[in-house]
Design an enzyme around this catalytic site. Structure first.
Site, short mmCIF file in Angstrom:
data_model
loop_
_atom_site.label_atom_id
_atom_site.label_comp_id
_atom_site.label_asym_id
_atom_site.label_seq_id
_atom_site.Cartn_x
_atom_site.Cartn_y
_atom_site.Cartn_z
N ARG B 15 45.42 -16.51 -27.91
CA ARG B 15 44.96 -15.43 -28.80
C ARG B 15 46.14 -14.86 -29.60
NH1 ARG B 15 44.03 -9.96 -25.07
NH2 ARG B 15 45.50 -10.52 -23.45
N SER B 42 42.54 -6.25 -28.60
CA SER B 42 42.47 -7.28 -27.57
C SER B 42 42.45 -8.68 -28.18
CB SER B 42 41.22 -7.05 -26.73
OG SER B 42 41.12 -8.00 -25.73
N GLU B 63 28.09 -7.07 -33.03
CA GLU B 63 28.48 -8.45 -33.37
C GLU B 63 27.49 -9.15 -34.27
OE1 GLU B 63 28.32 -7.23 -30.26
OE2 GLU B 63 30.43 -7.07 -29.72
N PHE B 88 30.57 -13.13 -26.81
CA PHE B 88 29.80 -12.47 -27.87
C PHE B 88 29.74 -13.34 -29.13
CE2 PHE B 88 32.28 -8.81 -25.81
CZ PHE B 88 31.41 -8.75 -24.74
N HIS B 114 39.31 -14.90 -25.17
CA HIS B 114 38.60 -14.86 -23.90
C HIS B 114 37.72 -16.09 -23.68
CE1 HIS B 114 40.22 -10.90 -24.12
NE2 HIS B 114 39.58 -10.43 -23.07
N ASP B 122 38.31 -10.11 -15.51
CA ASP B 122 37.14 -9.42 -16.08
C ASP B 122 35.84 -9.84 -15.40
OD1 ASP B 122 38.39 -7.80 -17.94
OD2 ASP B 122 38.32 -9.31 -19.53
N ARG B 172 42.54 -15.87 -23.25
CA ARG B 172 43.00 -14.50 -23.04
C ARG B 172 44.30 -14.51 -22.24
NH1 ARG B 172 44.47 -11.10 -19.71
NH2 ARG B 172 44.22 -8.86 -20.03
#
Lengths: 278, 315
Positions: B15, B42, B63, B88, B114, B122, B172
């Site tokens: 990322r 993030s 989104e 998402f 992610h 998470d 991530r």
């Protein structure tokens, strides 16, 4: 810009209705009810208000049109055909293989369709993106979106609405076709919308509720909206009658997505030839 | 090509590669936009936002609107990168991607952090194990996951230069840097890291370094392993897979459900050829959970040891 008098626009709206019903009759499939409820403001947009060029459908400076309630494609196709985007004889090809007139608008296949639609609730986001793109590039064009009342049950409509307000898109004009019916019944029965004008107002839109079959009111409202460069997106909630202009279709849930038979078609054409009744 | 010594190399989440590359792209092309859905800090788009506020849009936690709005922007000549988490970006936005981006064939990039099991602590809600498979089935969509920092930067840049919808998946968590910064990559063309004749390892994303270590161990045991970094799973590099079929034994490795990801894409080609054998290593059609990243890989058998054993079993 092709600027018509109100009387000529009324005639044109009848002509588009005749074409839309003819398309659905020939195809023996399609959505006449919502096509007829949206006919008057769609006519005013294409034949008076919007700055578009059939010779150059992708002209960068054009006004944009997004049919968020994409199933009423026949009324947009009728406008595009009469405006000269597509040869008029193509109206006989609705929903046929290879036709520019797909069951729902397809921007890859039909000149003048600015983006494909057909899955409800999504078109307003696209219109917001177009309007935002215009603002970023400091272009003068405007974006007109046609949204169904039933469609406002989709959450994404409200996501789009809040972003239009945040980015101060006064170049966006949303027409709500508030005909009160959806496939399974009245919106009141299926999922009450309450007052859509108040909802959009609460989101920060400049709003107005009008008679969506009064060409005078539509034209006057478009005149007002054109001048209002005040940082607010506009929402015109139109009180309409699903099936307007064909007596047996008016306010009848069953005419959402059904084609008339030969007898019904003849009757529809006879009634439309007589113009709209109050 | 040179592959860096894994023990000596640094670890960087991919990322970060997106966050760095998008700034370069935005500087050189004012039509490059970022559409965030609240989680920019993030997803590493904050630098972009600070440097090019006029090219940055934030739709908030919405989104579906991000995807539709990006489609509208693309019709005006913009090149929007929608940035969110892979769960998402692939699932919450799936139908908007289909209807408003891929169906009209618009130039929108979906750039997602992610990916896979990498948001390890998470838990299962945030670990995207279906994303590449879901998006792979949509026409007009290109699906990519770079293996490390440098390859990801190159692939992000290439995605910005091609027309059409591209899904870019990032980690991530940190992964080792395996490529030299001057290495070149081409979308749709597998990167061959090793030549071999006994078994072919085809990996992508954060599992490439595991396959690389496995190949070295196999070598030490006298097994010659071909190794491909299949960063693009759609369109997949069919020629490269056909070469692996000639070797005969193929092990695929991915941080994704074994259903409909890299392993499936490779198996489709193998099945149509009617020869060659495939074993798939990946997430075992089960949701993730909160755990250290290495633990999650271990639970699913996405380990150097399992790659070595699987390869040996096939011989």
């Amino acid at each position: 810009m092709d600027s018509m008098t109100v009387e000529r626009l009324k005639e044109k709206a009848i002509q588009l209705r005749e074409t839309a019903v003819t398309m659905v009759y020939k195809a023996q499939s399609g959505h006449p009810g919502g096509s007829l409820s949206a006919a008057d403001f769609v006519t005013a947009l294409y034949f008076k208000e919007m700055n578009v060029n059939p010779e150059d459908p992708n002209w960068a400076e054009r006004d944009r049109f997004v049919l968020s309630k994409g199933h009423v494609a026949p009324i947009q196709y009728a406008a595009l055909a009469h405006k000269g985007f597509v040869p008029l004889e193509m109206i006989n090809t609705l929903r046929e293989y290879g036709s520019p007139f797909q069951g729902h608008p397809d921007s890859k296949k039909c000149p003048g369709v600015d983006i494909s639609t057909g899955s409800l609730g999504q078109g307003l986001s696209c219109a917001v993106g177009m309007a935002l793109g215009g603002k970023l590039d400091e272009k003068a064009y405007r974006v007109f979106a046609v949204v169904g009342d039933g469609e406002c049950q989709e959450g994404q409509i409200w996501e789009a609405a809040q972003s239009a307000v945040k980015y101060e898109l006064d170049n966006l004009v949303v027409f709500i076709d508030d005909n009160g019916l959806q496939i399974d019944g009245t919106t009141e029965e299926v999922m009450p919308n309450h007052d859509l004008e108040k909802k959009f107002q609460a989101f920060g839109f400049e709003t107005k509720r009008i008679d969506g079959h009064s060409m005078e009111e539509i034209v006057d409202t478009l005149d007002e909206v054109r001048e209002a460069k005040n940082g607010k997106p506009k929402c015109i909630v139109c009180n309409t009658v699903k099936g307007k202009g064909v007596s047996y279709m008016e306010n009848v849930v069953g005419w959402h997505g059904k084609a008339p038979n030969e007898e019904q078609y003849k009757l529809a054409m006879e009634e439309l030839a007589g113009g709209l009744h109050a | 090509m040179t592959v860096l010594d894994l023990k000596a190399t640094e670890q960087i989440a991919t990322r970060e590669a997106f966050g760095d590359e998008i700034v370069e792209l935005g500087r050189n092309n004012k039509n490059i936009l970022v559409v965030d859905a609240d989680i920019g800090s993030s997803c590493k788009t904050t630098k972009f936002m600070n440097e090019f506020p006029k090219q940055h849009i934030n739709v908030g936690i919405a989104e579906q609107n991000a995807a539709g709005l990006a489609a509208g922007l693309a019709t005006t000549g913009k090149i929007p990168f929608v940035s969110t988490y892979a769960v998402f970006g692939s699932l919450r936005m799936a139908e908007q991607i289909r209807q408003e981006i891929c169906y009209p064939n618009l130039n929108v990039k979906i750039a997602c952090s992610h990916g896979g099991l990498t948001p390890a602590n998470d838990g299962g809600s945030h670990q995207a194990i279906e994303d590449m498979g879901v998006l792979r089935t949509i026409p007009n969509m290109t699906v990519i996951m770079g293996a490390d920092y440098y390859s990801t930067r190159k692939l992000v840049k290439q995605a910005s230069e091609m027309h059409g919808a591209v899904y870019l998946r990032f980690t991530r968590d940190k992964v080792p840097v395996i490529y030299d910064e001057n290495e070149t990559f081409e979308i749709g063309k597998a990167k061959q890291l090793r030549n071999g004749k006994d078994v072919a390892l085809i990996a992508n994303g954060d599992t490439v370094h595991l396959a690389l270590q496995a190949a070295e161990i196999l070598e030490s045991k006298g097994v010659s392993a071909q190794l491909l970094d299949m960063h693009t799973i759609k369109p997949i590099d069919k020629e490269a897979v056909l070469e692996c079929i000639e070797i005969g034994n193929i092990v695929t490795v991915e941080d994704h459900n074994i259903i409909n990801g890299l392993g499936s894409a490779v198996s489709e080609i193998v099945a149509e050829q009617g020869k060659g054998k495939v074993r798939r290593i990946g997430v075992q059609d089960r949701f993730g959970e909160s755990a250290p990243y290495d633990k999650l890989l271990e639970i699913n058998g996405i380990t150097v040891e399992n790659i070595v054993n699987t390869a040996e079993e096939m011989l």
